[in-house]
Design a protein around this motif. Structure first.
Motif, PDB file in Angstrom:
ATOM      1  N   GLN A 113      14.414  -4.279   6.473  1.00  0.00           N
ATOM      2  CA  GLN A 113      14.870  -5.293   5.509  1.00  0.00           C
ATOM      3  C   GLN A 113      13.914  -6.497   5.520  1.00  0.00           C
ATOM      4  O   GLN A 113      13.490  -6.983   4.464  1.00  0.00           O
ATOM      5  CB  GLN A 113      16.304  -5.756   5.858  1.00  0.00           C
ATOM      6  CG  GLN A 113      17.340  -4.684   5.549  1.00  0.00           C
ATOM      7  CD  GLN A 113      18.702  -4.980   6.176  1.00  0.00           C
ATOM      8  OE1 GLN A 113      18.889  -5.996   6.836  1.00  0.00           O
ATOM      9  NE2 GLN A 113      19.647  -4.083   5.961  1.00  0.00           N
ATOM     10  N   GLN A 114      13.548  -6.910   6.722  1.00  0.00           N
ATOM     11  CA  GLN A 114      12.624  -8.031   6.882  1.00  0.00           C
ATOM     12  C   GLN A 114      11.268  -7.701   6.230  1.00  0.00           C
ATOM     13  O   GLN A 114      10.690  -8.521   5.512  1.00  0.00           O
ATOM     14  CB  GLN A 114      12.445  -8.248   8.382  1.00  0.00           C
ATOM     15  CG  GLN A 114      11.781  -9.532   8.801  1.00  0.00           C
ATOM     16  CD  GLN A 114      11.554  -9.520  10.323  1.00  0.00           C
ATOM     17  OE1 GLN A 114      12.326  -8.935  11.074  1.00  0.00           O
ATOM     18  NE2 GLN A 114      10.472 -10.142  10.756  1.00  0.00           N
ATOM     19  N   LEU A 115      10.775  -6.472   6.449  1.00  0.00           N
ATOM     20  CA  LEU A 115       9.510  -6.024   5.856  1.00  0.00           C
ATOM     21  C   LEU A 115       9.577  -6.066   4.325  1.00  0.00           C
ATOM     22  O   LEU A 115       8.671  -6.550   3.658  1.00  0.00           O
ATOM     23  CB  LEU A 115       9.223  -4.582   6.264  1.00  0.00           C
ATOM     24  CG  LEU A 115       8.338  -4.246   7.458  1.00  0.00           C
ATOM     25  CD1 LEU A 115       8.145  -2.735   7.521  1.00  0.00           C
ATOM     26  CD2 LEU A 115       6.986  -4.942   7.388  1.00  0.00           C
ATOM     27  N   VAL A 116      10.671  -5.523   3.803  1.00  0.00           N
ATOM     28  CA  VAL A 116      10.833  -5.403   2.344  1.00  0.00           C
ATOM     29  C   VAL A 116      10.953  -6.797   1.720  1.00  0.00           C
ATOM     30  O   VAL A 116      10.332  -7.095   0.700  1.00  0.00           O
ATOM     31  CB  VAL A 116      12.047  -4.529   1.985  1.00  0.00           C
ATOM     32  CG1 VAL A 116      12.357  -4.609   0.504  1.00  0.00           C
ATOM     33  CG2 VAL A 116      11.770  -3.078   2.384  1.00  0.00           C
ATOM     34  N   THR A 147      10.419   6.747  -0.472  1.00  0.00           N
ATOM     35  CA  THR A 147       9.851   5.386  -0.473  1.00  0.00           C
ATOM     36  C   THR A 147      10.688   4.445  -1.334  1.00  0.00           C
ATOM     37  O   THR A 147      11.004   3.325  -0.910  1.00  0.00           O
ATOM     38  CB  THR A 147       8.387   5.429  -0.954  1.00  0.00           C
ATOM     39  OG1 THR A 147       7.664   6.321  -0.092  1.00  0.00           O
ATOM     40  CG2 THR A 147       7.747   4.068  -0.904  1.00  0.00           C
ATOM     41  N   ASP A 148      11.072   4.884  -2.529  1.00  0.00           N
ATOM     42  CA  ASP A 148      11.881   4.030  -3.422  1.00  0.00           C
ATOM     43  C   ASP A 148      13.184   3.614  -2.747  1.00  0.00           C
ATOM     44  O   ASP A 148      13.608   2.466  -2.827  1.00  0.00           O
ATOM     45  CB  ASP A 148      12.219   4.777  -4.731  1.00  0.00           C
ATOM     46  CG  ASP A 148      10.990   4.999  -5.579  1.00  0.00           C
ATOM     47  OD1 ASP A 148       9.942   4.413  -5.239  1.00  0.00           O
ATOM     48  OD2 ASP A 148      11.057   5.750  -6.568  1.00  0.00           O
ATOM     49  N   GLN A 149      13.790   4.577  -2.093  1.00  0.00           N
ATOM     50  CA  GLN A 149      15.085   4.340  -1.443  1.00  0.00           C
ATOM     51  C   GLN A 149      14.929   3.305  -0.312  1.00  0.00           C
ATOM     52  O   GLN A 149      15.733   2.379  -0.179  1.00  0.00           O
ATOM     53  CB  GLN A 149      15.566   5.686  -0.903  1.00  0.00           C
ATOM     54  CG  GLN A 149      16.779   5.716  -0.016  1.00  0.00           C
ATOM     55  CD  GLN A 149      16.852   7.069   0.717  1.00  0.00           C
ATOM     56  OE1 GLN A 149      16.537   8.118   0.150  1.00  0.00           O
ATOM     57  NE2 GLN A 149      17.211   7.028   1.987  1.00  0.00           N
ATOM     58  N   ILE A 150      13.862   3.441   0.465  1.00  0.00           N
ATOM     59  CA  ILE A 150      13.630   2.512   1.577  1.00  0.00           C
ATOM     60  C   ILE A 150      13.314   1.110   1.054  1.00  0.00           C
ATOM     61  O   ILE A 150      13.746   0.113   1.620  1.00  0.00           O
ATOM     62  CB  ILE A 150      12.524   3.057   2.510  1.00  0.00           C
ATOM     63  CG1 ILE A 150      13.170   4.088   3.448  1.00  0.00           C
ATOM     64  CG2 ILE A 150      11.839   1.962   3.305  1.00  0.00           C
ATOM     65  CD1 ILE A 150      12.275   4.734   4.440  1.00  0.00           C
ATOM     66  N   LEU A 151      12.588   1.038  -0.060  1.00  0.00           N
ATOM     67  CA  LEU A 151      12.235  -0.272  -0.606  1.00  0.00           C
ATOM     68  C   LEU A 151      13.413  -0.939  -1.320  1.00  0.00           C
ATOM     69  O   LEU A 151      13.518  -2.162  -1.339  1.00  0.00           O
ATOM     70  CB  LEU A 151      11.050  -0.131  -1.578  1.00  0.00           C
ATOM     71  CG  LEU A 151       9.712   0.211  -0.921  1.00  0.00           C
ATOM     72  CD1 LEU A 151       8.663   0.516  -1.977  1.00  0.00           C
ATOM     73  CD2 LEU A 151       9.233  -0.918  -0.030  1.00  0.00           C
ATOM     74  N   GLU A 152      14.288  -0.116  -1.900  1.00  0.00           N
ATOM     75  CA  GLU A 152      15.407  -0.693  -2.652  1.00  0.00           C
ATOM     76  C   GLU A 152      16.649  -0.924  -1.810  1.00  0.00           C
ATOM     77  O   GLU A 152      17.447  -1.814  -2.089  1.00  0.00           O
ATOM     78  CB  GLU A 152      15.745   0.208  -3.856  1.00  0.00           C
ATOM     79  CG  GLU A 152      14.783  -0.033  -5.024  1.00  0.00           C
ATOM     80  CD  GLU A 152      14.700   1.160  -5.968  1.00  0.00           C
ATOM     81  OE1 GLU A 152      15.710   1.869  -6.099  1.00  0.00           O
ATOM     82  OE2 GLU A 152      13.619   1.363  -6.558  1.00  0.00           O
ATOM     83  N   VAL A 211       0.850  -1.200   0.000  1.00  0.00           N
ATOM     84  CA  VAL A 211       0.000   0.000   0.000  1.00  0.00           C
ATOM     85  C   VAL A 211       0.884   1.248   0.000  1.00  0.00           C
ATOM     86  O   VAL A 211       0.671   2.194  -0.761  1.00  0.00           O
ATOM     87  CB  VAL A 211      -0.941  -0.002   1.241  1.00  0.00           C
ATOM     88  CG1 VAL A 211      -1.618   1.345   1.437  1.00  0.00           C
ATOM     89  CG2 VAL A 211      -1.990  -1.111   1.104  1.00  0.00           C
ATOM     90  N   ILE A 212       1.896   1.228   0.864  1.00  0.00           N
ATOM     91  CA  ILE A 212       2.809   2.364   0.992  1.00  0.00           C
ATOM     92  C   ILE A 212       3.581   2.574  -0.316  1.00  0.00           C
ATOM     93  O   ILE A 212       3.756   3.692  -0.785  1.00  0.00           O
ATOM     94  CB  ILE A 212       3.780   2.146   2.188  1.00  0.00           C
ATOM     95  CG1 ILE A 212       2.994   2.090   3.509  1.00  0.00           C
ATOM     96  CG2 ILE A 212       4.861   3.195   2.233  1.00  0.00           C
ATOM     97  CD1 ILE A 212       2.244   3.349   3.894  1.00  0.00           C
ATOM     98  N   ARG A 213       4.000   1.458  -0.925  1.00  0.00           N
ATOM     99  CA  ARG A 213       4.746   1.536  -2.194  1.00  0.00           C
ATOM    100  C   ARG A 213       3.910   2.229  -3.261  1.00  0.00           C
ATOM    101  O   ARG A 213       4.410   3.045  -4.027  1.00  0.00           O
ATOM    102  CB  ARG A 213       5.118   0.121  -2.654  1.00  0.00           C
ATOM    103  CG  ARG A 213       5.567   0.049  -4.106  1.00  0.00           C
ATOM    104  CD  ARG A 213       5.834  -1.382  -4.530  1.00  0.00           C
ATOM    105  NE  ARG A 213       7.232  -1.713  -4.350  1.00  0.00           N
ATOM    106  CZ  ARG A 213       7.722  -2.941  -4.469  1.00  0.00           C
ATOM    107  NH1 ARG A 213       6.924  -3.949  -4.720  1.00  0.00           N
ATOM    108  NH2 ARG A 213       9.008  -3.159  -4.332  1.00  0.00           N
TER     109      ARG A 213
END
Length: 279
Positions: free
Chosen positions: A272-275, A259-264, A237-239
């Protein structure tokens, strides 16, 4: 020129319980997650600070119990903060901590500057009022007394969230969960608030309905230019929605960034576990 934040939150603390010797010092307290095993005090929000910029969607992500919904309730004055400040960059309230306002002034902020969409539509809607009546209630709270104008605004908003014309006079208790959320969104937008809070708005909805509600939120952000804080435990949802993201764990912010930076490239082990669970 660097853009000024529309909303700044500084050192927000919220605890449930009176604390004891072993937990009242922020630097030496020993907690299990965010709970003091000695006296039972829960530190729901610990030193939360962030900025929200004009036209931005800020995502707040974290597991259940991370403090994100409590933070949202503090922001909307549903619960009182223990300490901290929130500042809205608008002429009449600039430089003033809105958490310290009288209940009357807080009501004014809620009715004119904020919109809220709750996880559970029962918290945001009167189920035995018509959909139009729900929106009119918010308009009346903001001082509107013109019935035909209120009806017109209500119809326009319900149309914009795709509630069919023939169902506008119906009570939301007859609607599906997705439709109830759309009525809540229309109600939250009724006074053109510059700031909209969305708390877990897709939880419990079917995937196709979820996608529809998320598309609607994106469209509203484009059409109305509202700044939004979106709380979710769901990174997907956040992505889809958020420009920047704040990650919360046990009442504290552990990571924030684009957001991109946190996901990548997540830095914290929990993020990291969430991603990786999303991939």
């Amino acid at each position: 020129m660097h853009e000024e934040p529309l909303l700044s939150v500084r050192h927000l603390h919220k605890q449930f319980g009176s604390s004891c010797e072993s937990c009242n010092n922020i630097n030496s307290r020993e907690l299990e997650k965010n709970y003091c095993p000695n006296c039972g005090t829960v530190y729901a929000c610990q030193d939360i600070s962030f900025d929200l910029y004009p036209g931005e969607i800020l995502g707040i992500v974290g597991e259940s119990g991370s403090g994100k919904s409590t933070m949202m309730q503090c922001m909307y004055f549903d619960v009182d903060v223990t300490s901290g400040g929130a500042y809205i960059n608008e002429p009449e309230v600039e430089g003033k901590n809105v958490f310290e306002f009288s209940s009357q002034k807080k009501r004014y902020i809620r009715n004119h500057r904020y919109g809220m969409v709750y996880q559970n539509p029962l918290d945001g809607l009167k189920m035995n009022f018509s959909s139009v009546g729900n929106i009119a209630e918010k308009l009346i709270a903001a001082g509107n007394r013109n019935v035909s104008e209120m009806e017109l605004v209500s119809q326009k908003l319900l149309e914009s969230v795709q509630i069919p014309m023939f169902r506008m006079k119906e009570e939301p208790r007859n609607f599906s969960g997705g439709m109830q959320q759309r009525v809540q969104i229309a109600k939250a937008l009724s006074n053109n608030p510059p700031i909209l809070f969305l708390d877990e708005v897709t939880t419990g909805l079917d995937l196709s309905v979820q996608a529809h509600v998320l598309d609607l939120i994106k469209k509203i952000q484009r059409d109305f230019g509202v700044s939004m804080i979106v709380v979710s435990h769901d990174l997907a949802v956040i992505r889809m929605l958020a420009d920047r993201t704040v990650v919360m764990l046990n009442g504290s912010i552990i990571e924030e960034g684009l957001t991109d930076q946190i996901l990548e490239d997540p830095q914290h082990a929990y993020t990291q576990q969430l991603v990786y669970s999303l991939i």
